[in-house]
Design an enzyme around this catalytic site. Structure first.
Site, PDB file in Angstrom:
ATOM      1  N   ARG A  15       0.842  -1.193   0.000  1.00 30.30           N
ATOM      2  CA  ARG A  15       0.000   0.000   0.000  1.00 30.30           C
ATOM      3  C   ARG A  15       0.877   1.242   0.000  1.00 30.30           C
ATOM      4  O   ARG A  15       1.666   1.455   0.917  1.00 30.30           O
ATOM      5  CB  ARG A  15      -0.922  -0.011   1.222  1.00 30.30           C
ATOM      6  CG  ARG A  15      -1.938   1.108   1.230  1.00 30.30           C
ATOM      7  CD  ARG A  15      -2.989   0.903   2.301  1.00 30.30           C
ATOM      8  NE  ARG A  15      -2.448   0.923   3.645  1.00 30.30           N
ATOM      9  CZ  ARG A  15      -3.196   0.908   4.752  1.00 30.30           C
ATOM     10  NH1 ARG A  15      -4.507   0.840   4.643  1.00 30.30           N
ATOM     11  NH2 ARG A  15      -2.652   0.938   5.943  1.00 30.30           N
ATOM     12  N   THR A  62      -0.851   7.549  -1.055  1.00 34.86           N
ATOM     13  CA  THR A  62      -2.126   7.449  -1.776  1.00 34.86           C
ATOM     14  C   THR A  62      -3.003   6.311  -1.273  1.00 34.86           C
ATOM     15  O   THR A  62      -4.202   6.274  -1.578  1.00 34.86           O
ATOM     16  CB  THR A  62      -1.868   7.228  -3.270  1.00 34.86           C
ATOM     17  OG1 THR A  62      -1.231   5.946  -3.457  1.00 34.86           O
ATOM     18  CG2 THR A  62      -0.975   8.323  -3.839  1.00 34.86           C
ATOM     19  N   ASP A 100      -1.283  -3.299  12.723  1.00 30.69           N
ATOM     20  CA  ASP A 100      -0.809  -3.800  11.438  1.00 30.69           C
ATOM     21  C   ASP A 100      -0.627  -5.306  11.538  1.00 30.69           C
ATOM     22  O   ASP A 100       0.263  -5.795  12.238  1.00 30.69           O
ATOM     23  CB  ASP A 100       0.512  -3.112  11.068  1.00 30.69           C
ATOM     24  CG  ASP A 100       0.975  -3.487   9.666  1.00 30.69           C
ATOM     25  OD1 ASP A 100       1.250  -4.684   9.431  1.00 30.69           O
ATOM     26  OD2 ASP A 100       1.066  -2.577   8.812  1.00 30.69           O
ATOM     27  N   ASP A 112       2.939  -6.729  10.588  1.00 33.24           N
ATOM     28  CA  ASP A 112       3.960  -6.471  11.601  1.00 33.24           C
ATOM     29  C   ASP A 112       3.765  -7.367  12.814  1.00 33.24           C
ATOM     30  O   ASP A 112       4.739  -7.863  13.408  1.00 33.24           O
ATOM     31  CB  ASP A 112       3.916  -5.009  12.035  1.00 33.24           C
ATOM     32  CG  ASP A 112       4.530  -4.074  11.004  1.00 33.24           C
ATOM     33  OD1 ASP A 112       5.368  -4.540  10.204  1.00 33.24           O
ATOM     34  OD2 ASP A 112       4.167  -2.887  10.978  1.00 33.24           O
TER      35      ASP A 112
END
Length: 209
Positions: free
Chosen positions: A104, A108, A200, A203
């Site tokens: 990602r 944006t 996340d 992670d």
């Protein structure tokens, strides 16, 4: 919400609550994700086709129903999809596996592809796309866009968590693709993370933060 399937089995919800806690270890997070994925597989594959084969029991010959694992493809969106893939393969070890590498863009939030490898002859196969988080929906939409180029027999999408924004994005782009999830959380924050969420997923699976 249309084609959204919320899998709210008590065992799944219990394990998801444990996963959400910020102090759970990397090993604990990874193990819980694998366990939830195994449990979700039963519901995701509830309508998988069966065919009859002849077998011999200790007492007599009979027939029994089996799935054709070679016609089933699990497609992991890298890198976090690997956490769900492990659990699902423990239930259906004969399934073929594909990988789509997407990241990602931090500015944006658009998905950028860097790797793509799928089994051949998807026209004869049922595809289950896996990624722990359906947040903005950009990665899932991009992955399914690419998979559709190969015209598989069917496509399903499986995630651990989603939110209204992610569901809306998927349903706008691919309204016929069912979404299976363990939780529909409140919203996205300004950084594109699901809240309350669990942080996340990549992670936390790999211990990179």
């Amino acid at each position: 919400m249309g084609n959204l399937h919320l899998i709210d089995h008590p065992l799944i919800q219990h394990k998801l609550t444990l996963m959400r806690q910020k102090d759970v270890s990397t090993n604990g997070f990874r193990q819980l994700l694998a366990e939830i994925s195994m449990l979700m597989t039963y519901e995701v594959l509830r309508d998988i086709p069966l065919h009859e084969i002849e077998i011999d029991t200790p007492l007599e010959s009979t027939t029994g129903a089996v799935i054709d694992g070679k016609k089933l493809v699990f497609v992991s969106i890298l890198r976090a999809g690997s956490g769900i893939l492990e659990g699902m393969l423990s239930v259906v070890p004969s399934a073929r596996v594909g990988h789509i590498g997407l990241y990602r863009d931090p500015k944006t939030l658009v998905a950028v592809e860097y790797y793509f490898k799928l089994p051949s002859d998807l026209a004869e196969r049922d595809v289950v796309v896996v990624d722990p988080m359906l947040a903005t929906g950009n990665s899932a939409v991009a992955a399914i866009d690419r998979i559709k180029e190969y015209r598989p027999r069917s496509i399903k999408f499986v995630c651990l968590l989603t939110c209204p924004e992610g569901v809306a994005a998927m349903q706008a782009a691919h309204p016929e693709v069912p979404i299976y999830t363990a939780a529909l959380d409140r919203r996205l924050d300004e950084h594109g993370y699901i809240v309350p969420g669990l942080g996340d997923a990549g992670d936390r699976i790999f211990g990179t933060k």
